[in-house]
Design a protein around this motif. Structure first.
Motif, PDB file in Angstrom:
ATOM      1  N   THR A   1      54.331 104.420 -14.628  1.00 62.26           N
ATOM      2  CA  THR A   1      53.932 105.811 -14.808  1.00 62.26           C
ATOM      3  C   THR A   1      52.447 105.948 -15.080  1.00 62.26           C
ATOM      4  O   THR A   1      51.855 106.967 -14.758  1.00 62.26           O
ATOM      5  N   VAL A   2      51.838 104.902 -15.648  1.00 62.31           N
ATOM      6  CA  VAL A   2      50.400 105.006 -15.936  1.00 62.31           C
ATOM      7  C   VAL A   2      49.618 105.094 -14.619  1.00 62.31           C
ATOM      8  O   VAL A   2      48.587 105.752 -14.537  1.00 62.31           O
ATOM      9  N   VAL A   3      50.163 104.468 -13.562  1.00 63.09           N
ATOM     10  CA  VAL A   3      49.509 104.547 -12.250  1.00 63.09           C
ATOM     11  C   VAL A   3      49.620 105.962 -11.700  1.00 63.09           C
ATOM     12  O   VAL A   3      48.643 106.530 -11.200  1.00 63.09           O
TER      13      VAL A   3
ATOM     14  N   TYR B   1      47.208 108.141 -13.585  1.00 65.03           N
ATOM     15  CA  TYR B   1      45.820 107.976 -13.150  1.00 65.03           C
ATOM     16  C   TYR B   1      45.603 108.656 -11.811  1.00 65.03           C
ATOM     17  O   TYR B   1      44.589 109.322 -11.596  1.00 65.03           O
ATOM     18  N   PHE B   2      46.579 108.502 -10.923  1.00 60.85           N
ATOM     19  CA  PHE B   2      46.483 109.129  -9.603  1.00 60.85           C
ATOM     20  C   PHE B   2      46.432 110.648  -9.746  1.00 60.85           C
ATOM     21  O   PHE B   2      45.620 111.315  -9.097  1.00 60.85           O
TER      22      PHE B   2
ATOM     23  N   LEU C   1      43.001 111.563 -11.248  1.00 63.95           N
ATOM     24  CA  LEU C   1      41.828 111.208 -10.438  1.00 63.95           C
ATOM     25  C   LEU C   1      41.799 111.981  -9.128  1.00 63.95           C
ATOM     26  O   LEU C   1      40.745 112.441  -8.700  1.00 63.95           O
TER      27      LEU C   1
ATOM     28  N   THR D   1      56.055 110.265 -20.285  1.00 68.75           N
ATOM     29  CA  THR D   1      54.896 110.420 -21.153  1.00 68.75           C
ATOM     30  C   THR D   1      53.558 110.297 -20.440  1.00 68.75           C
ATOM     31  O   THR D   1      52.716 111.187 -20.522  1.00 68.75           O
ATOM     32  N   MET D   2      53.349 109.168 -19.745  1.00 66.06           N
ATOM     33  CA  MET D   2      51.970 108.870 -19.332  1.00 66.06           C
ATOM     34  C   MET D   2      51.411 109.889 -18.342  1.00 66.06           C
ATOM     35  O   MET D   2      50.240 110.247 -18.407  1.00 66.06           O
TER      36      MET D   2
ATOM     37  N   VAL E   1      50.350 112.856 -20.326  1.00 65.16           N
ATOM     38  CA  VAL E   1      49.229 112.537 -21.215  1.00 65.16           C
ATOM     39  C   VAL E   1      47.929 112.513 -20.416  1.00 65.16           C
ATOM     40  O   VAL E   1      46.899 113.017 -20.846  1.00 65.16           O
ATOM     41  N   MET E   2      47.980 111.933 -19.211  1.00 61.55           N
ATOM     42  CA  MET E   2      46.742 111.761 -18.460  1.00 61.55           C
ATOM     43  C   MET E   2      46.383 112.979 -17.626  1.00 61.55           C
ATOM     44  O   MET E   2      45.219 113.186 -17.316  1.00 61.55           O
TER      45      MET E   2
ATOM     46  N   MET F   1      44.291 103.858  -4.317  1.00 61.58           N
ATOM     47  CA  MET F   1      44.095 102.809  -5.313  1.00 61.58           C
ATOM     48  C   MET F   1      43.360 101.607  -4.708  1.00 61.58           C
ATOM     49  O   MET F   1      42.441 101.062  -5.309  1.00 61.58           O
TER      50      MET F   1
ATOM     51  N   THR G   1      53.910 101.825 -20.866  1.00 61.59           N
ATOM     52  CA  THR G   1      52.690 102.109 -21.615  1.00 61.59           C
ATOM     53  C   THR G   1      52.961 102.838 -22.926  1.00 61.59           C
ATOM     54  O   THR G   1      52.471 102.440 -23.982  1.00 61.59           O
ATOM     55  N   ALA G   2      53.744 103.915 -22.850  1.00 61.74           N
ATOM     56  CA  ALA G   2      53.843 104.852 -23.971  1.00 61.74           C
ATOM     57  C   ALA G   2      54.291 104.192 -25.279  1.00 61.74           C
ATOM     58  O   ALA G   2      53.647 104.392 -26.311  1.00 61.74           O
TER      59      ALA G   2
ATOM     60  N   ILE H   1      44.832  98.414 -11.651  1.00 61.84           N
ATOM     61  CA  ILE H   1      46.111  98.923 -11.138  1.00 61.84           C
ATOM     62  C   ILE H   1      46.598  98.033  -9.995  1.00 61.84           C
ATOM     63  O   ILE H   1      47.788  97.708  -9.907  1.00 61.84           O
TER      64      ILE H   1
END
Lengths: 458, 425
Positions: free
Chosen positions: A278-280, A283-284, A287, A382-383, A386-387, B58, B351-352, B400
């Motif tokens: 999910t962090v990817v 970020y996507f 960004l 979440t991520m 958040v982002m 990416m 992550t969280a 990533i």
């Protein structure tokens, strides 16, 4: 000697015990004992168990008791007589002294701690030594006891198997323990939070503006409605508007139209979407998607578009959920009896008419259950939020504005130092409990629907 | 109904299938059919296009993160060090010699001599350590006046790749004309740790933190998960305790991951006062999250072993424990491994919950043990994505790529194991 080294030594002793006990039991067979109950290796396991398990249990207990004993020894020393009598201050000095005794580079604020540190080091060393000696003693005693019990008619296998069953049960109980841990910790901190903020204010208040300030035992700015709305707006509305049509249509195409070859390739590709962290996605979204949506909004004349919009987070979250919805829909459609489909086709309906008027209505409960599961997953995500979703607690239905969600605020409230007396930290647990209850209810309802529906066709 | 064309009693006439109205209707229905099919194809295509777009963005951003820009520096080492011999730079005298010479001053002087008073702007703030490393790797450098390649500052690096400040662009143009700048593979990115200068950061620190955390997770979640699955599938009798265990496991599998972070914070950090930011706490938290996944996968794998195997083992006199541990589990292992790898891949990308327990330590050295402050790869990505400096964009994307490569490899192994070892009875 470190505890790791002791553990390795005990394990090694256990191995030696295993070898000797096995050899001893093996001799019975060589000597032609009339009826040997267990295989030699079971005798080995039995002895090794007696050598290792009590010693390790003792070490576990000792590791919790030893620090307290160490503190006690330090307090008994003449140097400690000058310590302040205030319990809180004394505890602070003692904990500083202990960390100093472990790592001489630690910064300390009390000079008294510097004097006490060597005492601590001595006490800890002594107790560690006593603990190690006792552990080895237990190890030898256990091995010796087990050794004396090795006889041809000794039921070693029964004993070992009983222990294995106990281990299996204990492993299963960990799941209950974890659930209890979650519920207990969330409820405990939430109750403390509700001492500062009334539950009514928390659940129905419209102002989210948390701060550490506590006036007359009451904290203000903890009205969580904007958070709930943001969560529903992003997770249950925008994300589902993306995920339901795309997921459902993908499932229909892959199961009803696509050739076996296409299915073989496209299904794993869709599943990759679920495997991307999910962090990817976050970020996507932050960004690429959010700036593009902002310029789009400005181009169509929305001037107050935020660069952290609900739409960006919701869109990307929807894409993440597609494979989930798709596989749930896949399962439900597959569960519709083939006779219904065949009947419709035999009446002359086209494929799409069959799907739209027979398969989907028949599979609807399953699809709805799947969508509810997807919603529960989306609101706990979440991520991405958040982002990409921002921190402003707006109560707005404008998809280009910034909204915030429950999970975003939990992360926000717990970032940095966490003081378990501050209403902000406690608020995170109250939000967590709300999230936990809602996802749990959604899951229970969804699973009930799916189960009922399965029964209808079984 | 009898096959009678005239049914005057009901007043119905035979449908004229070839008539214009009917033909139109059929055409309309077929058109709807085609539209529906195209919509389905469109949904699949759109989803995969999104994935392709994400990967392209990416890779496009991240590829540059693996490239670093270097500029030359001519260092007169014999003069600067007072002609020490290469032997002095080999073990065991290396440490003493390095302590006696001030590499940083040598570097500063050489930069001033070659690039003028404010020449330091060309090089990364830590470029002198690169000079030191080259010196220890190749002691023969001290024999003569030599040209070494050292990393440039982040501004010049970005000027070389896309666009930067006008001054940096001008500097880069000058360097380039003189042929004193080159681009090479950025080994430092794979071997270094976090830092403040985007041109100098690396992911090894975060990767090592991830690996340590994963080892803890695996060692806790795998045995517990498999044993619990064996118990539930093979031995548990139907009673309230079993029901409670089943409900707990299904519930844990559905709980949002951030709740596990709250659990870790309240129980491990607050109640048991374990160290903050430590890999062991992260591993424990992720183990609780991964265990239900392993239990569910292992139960399915055990369920798939046909009862005939158990009956045959029982028949030749195996005890219930022997049946499971000698016969059922070995046959179920491929399925269990597949589930475990998939669960571990999920934990690796998580992550969280780790943010909650403070695994966002800024450490410039990789963690050495279970209790050292550490960070993990996904959290590192999150932290870099928050940096204001534009130079971090390519580093975030590059990190990533590394994370995705790990996850794809793990998933590929899982698929391979499934195809290679899974038996269908």
């Amino acid at each position: 000697m470190t505890s790791t080294a002791i553990l390795f030594l005990i394990a090694g002793l256990g191995l030696i015990t295993w070898v000797f006990a096995r050899a001893r039991a093996g001799r019975f067979i060589q000597q032609g004992a009339a009826s040997v109950h267990s295989l030699p290796s079971y005798h080995g396991w039995y002895a090794a168990m007696w050598a290792v398990v009590p010693a390790i249990l003792f070490m576990l207990v000792w590791s919790t008791v030893a620090p307290a004993l160490g503190s006690y020894a330090v307090l008994e020393s003449p140097l400690a007589a000058q310590l302040p009598t205030d319990a809180f201050e004394r505890a602070a000095i003692l904990s500083e002294a202990r960390s100093l005794s472990r790592n001489p580079d630690v910064k300390v604020f009390n000079d008294a701690a510097r004097e006490l540190a060597p005492l601590y080091a001595d006490a800890d060393r002594n107790y560690a030594m006593i603990g190690a000696l006792a552990a080895f003693l237990l190890c030898f005693a256990g091995a010796a006891y087990a050794f004396t019990r090795i006889r041809p008619d000794f039921r070693a296998r029964t004993q070992v198997e009983r222990t294995v069953m106990l281990a299996l049960l204990l492993a299963s109980l960990i799941a209950i323990l974890a659930t209890l841990g979650i519920v207990a910790s969330l409820i405990f901190e939430t109750v403390r939070f509700f001492n500062l903020v009334s539950p009514f204010e928390f659940l129905f208040g419209l102002q989210w503006n948390p701060s550490d300030k506590v006036v007359d035992g009451q904290a203000t700015g903890f009205g969580a409605v904007p958070l709930f709305w943001g969560t529903v707006f992003i997770g249950a509305i925008i994300a589902m508007l993306v995920a339901i049509p795309l997921g459902l249509m993908s499932a229909i195409y892959l199961t009803q139209y696509a050739s076996a070859n296409v299915r073989k390739w496209m299904k794993p590709i869709l599943e990759i979407l679920a495997g991307v962290p999910t962090v990817v996605y976050g970020y996507f979204a932050a960004l690429t998607v959010a700036p593009a949506l902002r310029s789009f909004a400005v181009a169509i004349g929305i001037t107050d578009a935020s660069s952290e919009s609900a739409l960006a987070a919701g869109l990307v979250m929807g894409v993440m959920i597609i494979p989930f919805v798709s596989s749930m829909a896949d399962d439900s459609i597959a569960a519709v009896p083939g006779s219904m489909r065949d009947g419709s086709l035999a009446m002359g309906a086209t494929k799409s008419e069959t799907i739209k008027q027979v398969l989907i209505p028949a599979a609807l409960p399953g699809v709805v259950g799947g969508v509810l599961l997807a919603v529960s997953r989306a609101i706990g995500e979440t991520m991405i939020v958040v982002m990409a979703a921002g921190l402003a607690a707006n109560l707005t239905a404008n998809p280009f504005a910034s909204v915030t969600t429950v999970t975003t605020q939990i992360v926000q409230l717990l970032t940095g130092d966490t003081d378990f007396n501050s209403p902000m930290t406690l608020a995170a647990f109250a939000l967590g409990l709300t999230l936990f209850i809602v996802t749990l209810l959604l899951n229970i309802v969804a699973l009930q629907i799916v189960k009922k529906y399965r029964e209808a066709y079984d | 109904m009898p096959a009678n064309p005239q049914t005057p009693a009901t007043g119905r006439t035979k449908t004229d299938w070839m008539g214009e109205a009917m033909q139109k209707r059929i055409a309309r229905r077929y058109a709807a059919e085609r539209r529906f099919k195209w919509m389905g194809l469109g949904a699949v295509a759109l989803s995969s296009l999104f994935l392709a777009f994400l990967l392209v963005v990416m890779v496009g951003n991240g590829a540059k993160g693996f490239i670093s820009t270097e500029a030359t520096l001519t260092v007169d080492l014999p003069a600067a060090t007072g002609s020490i011999s290469p032997e002095q730079l080999t073990q065991p005298r290396l440490a003493a010699t390095m302590a006696s010479i001030d590499v940083r001053r040598i570097f500063d002087n050489a930069v001033q001599a070659q690039y003028g008073e404010d020449g330091a702007r060309f090089f990364a703030s830590t470029a002198w350590t690169a000079l030191r490393d080259q010196l220890t790797e190749n002691p023969n450098l001290v024999m003569s006046k030599t040209k070494v390649w050292l990393p440039t500052s982040s501004d010049i690096d970005r000027a070389a790749k896309d666009n930067s400040t006008p001054e940096a662009e001008a500097d880069y143009a000058t360097l380039r004309k003189a042929g004193e700048v080159r681009q090479t593979f950025n080994w430092r990115f794979l071997t270094g740790s976090d830092g403040t200068d985007p041109a100098q950061v690396g992911i090894w620190g975060a990767l090592k933190g991830s690996l340590i955390t994963m080892v803890v997770t695996l060692f806790l979640a795998f045995p517990v998960g498999v044993l619990a699955a064996v118990y539930l599938e093979e031995y548990a009798s139907k009673n309230w305790l079993t029901d409670l265990i089943e409900v707990s496991i299904n519930n844990l599998a559905a709980v949002p991951s951030i709740i596990f972070g709250l659990l870790g914070l309240a129980v491990f950090l607050q109640f048991f006062s374990m160290p903050r930011s430590a890999a062991i706490v992260g591993g424990l938290t992720l183990a609780l999250m991964t265990m239900p996944v392993i239990v569910i996968a292992a139960r399915n794998a055990i369920k798939a072993v046909p009862p005939s195997i158990r009956e045959a083992a029982m028949g030749v006199g195996a005890s219930p424990v022997q049946v499971v541990f000698h016969h059922v589990l070995p046959l179920a292992i491929p399925g269990i491994m597949t589930g475990t790898i998939i669960g571990m891949a999920r934990a690796l990308g998580e992550t969280a919950p780790l943010l909650m327990i403070g695994m966002r330590a800024f450490t410039t050295t990789p963690p050495d043990g279970l209790t050292d402050p550490a960070t993990v790869l996904p959290v590192q990505i999150f932290l870099w994505s928050d940096e204001v400096n534009r130079g971090f964009v390519e580093k975030t994307s590059a990190a990533i790529i590394v994370l995705l490569v790990f996850l794809l490899t793990m998933n590929a192994i899982a698929v391979y194991l499934r195809n290679r070892f899974e038996t269908r009875w």
